[in-house]
Design a protein around this motif. Structure first.
Motif, PDB file in Angstrom:
ATOM      1  N   ASN A 225      -7.569  -5.277   0.972  1.00  0.00           N
ATOM      2  CA  ASN A 225      -7.801  -5.150  -0.470  1.00  0.00           C
ATOM      3  C   ASN A 225      -6.598  -5.628  -1.298  1.00  0.00           C
ATOM      4  O   ASN A 225      -6.230  -5.015  -2.301  1.00  0.00           O
ATOM      5  CB  ASN A 225      -8.135  -3.702  -0.846  1.00  0.00           C
ATOM      6  N   GLY A 226      -5.993  -6.717  -0.855  1.00  0.00           N
ATOM      7  CA  GLY A 226      -4.927  -7.308  -1.638  1.00  0.00           C
ATOM      8  C   GLY A 226      -3.594  -6.609  -1.560  1.00  0.00           C
ATOM      9  O   GLY A 226      -2.688  -6.919  -2.342  1.00  0.00           O
ATOM     10  N   GLN A 227      -3.421  -5.680  -0.615  1.00  0.00           N
ATOM     11  CA  GLN A 227      -2.144  -4.990  -0.455  1.00  0.00           C
ATOM     12  C   GLN A 227      -1.706  -5.020   1.000  1.00  0.00           C
ATOM     13  O   GLN A 227      -2.526  -5.019   1.922  1.00  0.00           O
ATOM     14  CB  GLN A 227      -2.246  -3.534  -0.921  1.00  0.00           C
ATOM     15  N   VAL A 228      -0.403  -5.043   1.196  1.00  0.00           N
ATOM     16  CA  VAL A 228       0.168  -5.057   2.545  1.00  0.00           C
ATOM     17  C   VAL A 228       0.107  -3.647   3.122  1.00  0.00           C
ATOM     18  O   VAL A 228       0.693  -2.714   2.576  1.00  0.00           O
ATOM     19  CB  VAL A 228       1.628  -5.551   2.517  1.00  0.00           C
ATOM     20  N   GLN A 229      -0.614  -3.497   4.223  1.00  0.00           N
ATOM     21  CA  GLN A 229      -0.740  -2.198   4.886  1.00  0.00           C
ATOM     22  C   GLN A 229       0.359  -1.983   5.923  1.00  0.00           C
ATOM     23  O   GLN A 229       0.821  -0.862   6.121  1.00  0.00           O
ATOM     24  CB  GLN A 229      -2.109  -2.082   5.579  1.00  0.00           C
ATOM     25  N   SER A 230       0.758  -3.057   6.597  1.00  0.00           N
ATOM     26  CA  SER A 230       1.822  -2.941   7.602  1.00  0.00           C
ATOM     27  C   SER A 230       2.449  -4.303   7.844  1.00  0.00           C
ATOM     28  O   SER A 230       1.836  -5.344   7.585  1.00  0.00           O
ATOM     29  CB  SER A 230       1.278  -2.376   8.926  1.00  0.00           C
ATOM     30  N   ILE A 231       3.693  -4.273   8.308  1.00  0.00           N
ATOM     31  CA  ILE A 231       4.395  -5.481   8.739  1.00  0.00           C
ATOM     32  C   ILE A 231       5.019  -5.155  10.092  1.00  0.00           C
ATOM     33  O   ILE A 231       5.794  -4.197  10.207  1.00  0.00           O
ATOM     34  CB  ILE A 231       5.488  -5.908   7.752  1.00  0.00           C
ATOM     35  N   THR A 232       4.670  -5.935  11.086  1.00  0.00           N
ATOM     36  CA  THR A 232       5.216  -5.731  12.427  1.00  0.00           C
ATOM     37  C   THR A 232       6.084  -6.912  12.805  1.00  0.00           C
ATOM     38  O   THR A 232       5.625  -8.060  12.792  1.00  0.00           O
ATOM     39  CB  THR A 232       4.083  -5.573  13.464  1.00  0.00           C
ATOM     40  N   PHE A 233       7.352  -6.634  13.102  1.00  0.00           N
ATOM     41  CA  PHE A 233       8.257  -7.683  13.570  1.00  0.00           C
ATOM     42  C   PHE A 233       7.928  -7.973  15.037  1.00  0.00           C
ATOM     43  O   PHE A 233       7.840  -7.052  15.851  1.00  0.00           O
ATOM     44  CB  PHE A 233       9.714  -7.233  13.453  1.00  0.00           C
ATOM     45  N   ARG A 234       7.745  -9.254  15.359  1.00  0.00           N
ATOM     46  CA  ARG A 234       7.388  -9.615  16.724  1.00  0.00           C
ATOM     47  C   ARG A 234       8.341 -10.688  17.244  1.00  0.00           C
ATOM     48  O   ARG A 234       8.587 -11.689  16.570  1.00  0.00           O
ATOM     49  CB  ARG A 234       5.948 -10.114  16.784  1.00  0.00           C
ATOM     50  N   ALA A 235       8.862 -10.441  18.455  1.00  0.00           N
ATOM     51  CA  ALA A 235       9.731 -11.420  19.102  1.00  0.00           C
ATOM     52  C   ALA A 235       9.300 -11.678  20.542  1.00  0.00           C
ATOM     53  O   ALA A 235      10.007 -12.348  21.295  1.00  0.00           O
ATOM     54  CB  ALA A 235      11.183 -10.953  19.068  1.00  0.00           C
ATOM     55  N   ASP A 236       8.154 -11.160  20.913  1.00  0.00           N
ATOM     56  CA  ASP A 236       7.624 -11.399  22.254  1.00  0.00           C
ATOM     57  C   ASP A 236       7.335 -12.895  22.414  1.00  0.00           C
ATOM     58  O   ASP A 236       6.678 -13.500  21.562  1.00  0.00           O
ATOM     59  CB  ASP A 236       6.348 -10.590  22.458  1.00  0.00           C
ATOM     60  N   PRO A 237       7.811 -13.531  23.481  1.00  0.00           N
ATOM     61  CA  PRO A 237       7.623 -14.982  23.645  1.00  0.00           C
ATOM     62  C   PRO A 237       6.160 -15.408  23.593  1.00  0.00           C
ATOM     63  O   PRO A 237       5.843 -16.473  23.047  1.00  0.00           O
ATOM     64  CB  PRO A 237       8.243 -15.259  25.022  1.00  0.00           C
ATOM     65  N   ASP A 238       5.261 -14.589  24.148  1.00  0.00           N
ATOM     66  CA  ASP A 238       3.849 -14.965  24.131  1.00  0.00           C
ATOM     67  C   ASP A 238       3.317 -15.009  22.700  1.00  0.00           C
ATOM     68  O   ASP A 238       2.474 -15.855  22.367  1.00  0.00           O
ATOM     69  CB  ASP A 238       3.027 -13.967  24.959  1.00  0.00           C
ATOM     70  N   VAL A 239       3.797 -14.092  21.852  1.00  0.00           N
ATOM     71  CA  VAL A 239       3.374 -14.099  20.453  1.00  0.00           C
ATOM     72  C   VAL A 239       3.990 -15.289  19.719  1.00  0.00           C
ATOM     73  O   VAL A 239       3.316 -15.981  18.950  1.00  0.00           O
ATOM     74  CB  VAL A 239       3.771 -12.779  19.753  1.00  0.00           C
ATOM     75  N   LEU A 240       5.266 -15.544  19.966  1.00  0.00           N
ATOM     76  CA  LEU A 240       5.953 -16.615  19.256  1.00  0.00           C
ATOM     77  C   LEU A 240       5.356 -17.987  19.558  1.00  0.00           C
ATOM     78  O   LEU A 240       5.432 -18.895  18.729  1.00  0.00           O
ATOM     79  CB  LEU A 240       7.439 -16.600  19.588  1.00  0.00           C
ATOM     80  N   ARG A 241       4.756 -18.137  20.734  1.00  0.00           N
ATOM     81  CA  ARG A 241       4.118 -19.412  21.052  1.00  0.00           C
ATOM     82  C   ARG A 241       2.906 -19.680  20.174  1.00  0.00           C
ATOM     83  O   ARG A 241       2.429 -20.818  20.086  1.00  0.00           O
ATOM     84  CB  ARG A 241       3.721 -19.460  22.529  1.00  0.00           C
ATOM     85  N   THR A 242       2.377 -18.638  19.537  1.00  0.00           N
ATOM     86  CA  THR A 242       1.199 -18.808  18.670  1.00  0.00           C
ATOM     87  C   THR A 242       1.590 -19.065  17.219  1.00  0.00           C
ATOM     88  O   THR A 242       0.717 -19.252  16.361  1.00  0.00           O
ATOM     89  CB  THR A 242       0.307 -17.550  18.711  1.00  0.00           C
ATOM     90  N   VAL A 243       2.900 -19.055  16.914  1.00  0.00           N
ATOM     91  CA  VAL A 243       3.366 -19.185  15.532  1.00  0.00           C
ATOM     92  C   VAL A 243       3.380 -20.655  15.114  1.00  0.00           C
ATOM     93  O   VAL A 243       3.864 -21.524  15.846  1.00  0.00           O
ATOM     94  CB  VAL A 243       4.771 -18.583  15.367  1.00  0.00           C
TER      95      VAL A 243
ATOM     96  N   ALA B  67       0.847  -1.186   0.000  1.00  0.00           N
ATOM     97  CA  ALA B  67       0.000   0.000   0.000  1.00  0.00           C
ATOM     98  C   ALA B  67       0.894   1.251   0.000  1.00  0.00           C
ATOM     99  O   ALA B  67       2.038   1.198   0.463  1.00  0.00           O
ATOM    100  CB  ALA B  67      -0.894   0.008   1.242  1.00  0.00           C
ATOM    101  N   PRO B  68       0.395   2.374  -0.524  1.00  0.00           N
ATOM    102  CA  PRO B  68       1.229   3.583  -0.591  1.00  0.00           C
ATOM    103  C   PRO B  68       1.764   4.027   0.767  1.00  0.00           C
ATOM    104  O   PRO B  68       2.888   4.508   0.869  1.00  0.00           O
ATOM    105  CB  PRO B  68       0.276   4.635  -1.177  1.00  0.00           C
ATOM    106  N   ASP B  69       0.961   3.866   1.821  1.00  0.00           N
ATOM    107  CA  ASP B  69       1.371   4.340   3.149  1.00  0.00           C
ATOM    108  C   ASP B  69       1.785   3.182   4.064  1.00  0.00           C
ATOM    109  O   ASP B  69       1.641   3.255   5.279  1.00  0.00           O
ATOM    110  CB  ASP B  69       0.240   5.137   3.796  1.00  0.00           C
ATOM    111  N   VAL B  70       2.303   2.104   3.479  1.00  0.00           N
ATOM    112  CA  VAL B  70       2.705   0.941   4.259  1.00  0.00           C
ATOM    113  C   VAL B  70       3.739   1.322   5.319  1.00  0.00           C
ATOM    114  O   VAL B  70       4.573   2.202   5.114  1.00  0.00           O
ATOM    115  CB  VAL B  70       3.266  -0.158   3.318  1.00  0.00           C
ATOM    116  N   VAL B  71       3.675   0.631   6.468  1.00  0.00           N
ATOM    117  CA  VAL B  71       4.551   0.926   7.601  1.00  0.00           C
ATOM    118  C   VAL B  71       5.164  -0.373   8.115  1.00  0.00           C
ATOM    119  O   VAL B  71       4.494  -1.406   8.205  1.00  0.00           O
ATOM    120  CB  VAL B  71       3.772   1.608   8.743  1.00  0.00           C
ATOM    121  N   ILE B  72       6.449  -0.321   8.453  1.00  0.00           N
ATOM    122  CA  ILE B  72       7.129  -1.406   9.160  1.00  0.00           C
ATOM    123  C   ILE B  72       7.372  -0.951  10.595  1.00  0.00           C
ATOM    124  O   ILE B  72       7.792   0.182  10.833  1.00  0.00           O
ATOM    125  CB  ILE B  72       8.484  -1.747   8.510  1.00  0.00           C
ATOM    126  N   GLY B  73       7.091  -1.836  11.535  1.00  0.00           N
ATOM    127  CA  GLY B  73       7.353  -1.541  12.934  1.00  0.00           C
ATOM    128  C   GLY B  73       7.809  -2.797  13.655  1.00  0.00           C
ATOM    129  O   GLY B  73       8.021  -3.842  13.042  1.00  0.00           O
TER     130      GLY B  73
END
Length: 289
Positions: free
Chosen positions: A255-273, A189-195
């Motif tokens: 709508n078929g476009q990437v709006q954001s990508i968030t890098f996650r390394a929190d253990p609680d999140v990684l357990r859901t991967v 997307a034009p205003d895509v954000v990485i965090g």
């Protein structure tokens, strides 16, 4: 300008010219060919050039127009229009809303309609500039873009089935790994954000990157060790080492476009991967600490 300076100046403009040509032609290889022809025109000209970016854009667009006319040998319609008649439809921009379907429906437009529509709605060129490239009046350029929108709205061509989020993620990872810059641009997307969350930032991932070109540049040729995955129920990707998720790429898609990508390394999140193959889970989750 000395030959080396001219070549350097052209190379600085090449990525932008390629993006314009690729959007007009919907063919990355042909776009590169047109930009290379523009370089040959530049290297062979003796005329003084006051505005090099503008000159190169005009030459590239005209080369694309000639290419489209060669592929679509249809008569152009006459444009009978007065200079002072506005068209309300020109206030509606569709360039980013149609997504992948736009690539298909563009084939229905005449070469001049296609150029006017893409330059104005996707790249925000003003109609005076478009008119100069097409060698028509500004009002005629406006009419061409408006006619293109009308045709796209009224098209009876069946649109592709909605693309699932995991297909967008897979297309993004493939484009990133293979260095397909133009394809990355189309998926973002034009205003895509990485965090990133606090744990990921502490590992060295970016705190924030924004904008389509910047994000595409960041991922171009990267993500070599990322695997398709689910983060909970969401389609995403992950860096998985010996069966254990070390970092996750959490995608937000609309709508078929990437709006954001968030890098996650929190253990609680990684357990859901869970690593994914195609659209199914490979249920091998991260072991509890």
């Amino acid at each position: 300008m000395a030959p080396d300076e001219l070549a350097n100046a052209f190379e600085a403009e090449r990525p932008r010219l390629t993006r314009v040509a690729a959007r007009v032609l919907v063919d990355a290889s042909e776009a590169e060919d047109m930009v290379q022809l523009a370089w040959l025109r530049l290297a062979g000209t003796n005329e003084p050039i006051e505005n090099l970016p503008g000159w190169l854009t005009a030459v590239t667009v005209r080369l694309c127009l000639d290419r489209l006319r060669a592929k679509v040998p249809v008569a152009e319609e006459d444009l009978e229009i007065t200079e002072d008649v506005p068209n309300v439809a020109d206030e509606v921009l569709l360039g980013e809303e149609l997504g992948a379907a736009l690539q298909v429906t563009l084939e229905r437009l005449s070469p001049r309609e296609r150029v006017a529509f893409v330059l104005h709605d996707s790249f925000a060129f003003d109609f005076d500039s478009i008119a100069a490239m097409l060698e028509v009046s500004p009002a005629a350029a406006r009419k061409l873009a408006s006619r293109a929108r009308t045709k796209l709205r009224e098209s009876t061509m069946p649109l592709p089935s909605p693309v699932s989020d995991w297909e967008i993620v897979d297309a993004f990872l493939s484009a990133a790994k293979h260095g397909e810059f133009e394809r990355l641009l189309m998926l973002l997307a034009p205003d895509v954000v990485i965090g990133g969350d606090a744990a990921a930032i502490a590992m060295g991932t970016p705190e924030r990157i924004s904008g389509r070109d910047t994000v595409a540049t960041f991922f171009n040729g990267a993500a070599q060790t990322a695997f398709p995955a689910f983060i909970g129920s969401r389609a995403g990707a992950a860096w998985i080492d010996r069966g254990i998720a070390r970092a996750a790429f959490d995608f937000a898609i609309h709508n078929g476009q990437v709006q954001s990508i968030t890098f996650r390394a929190d253990p609680d999140v990684l357990r859901t991967v869970a690593r994914r193959k195609d659209d199914s889970l490979l249920v091998r989750r991260r072991s509890s600490p």
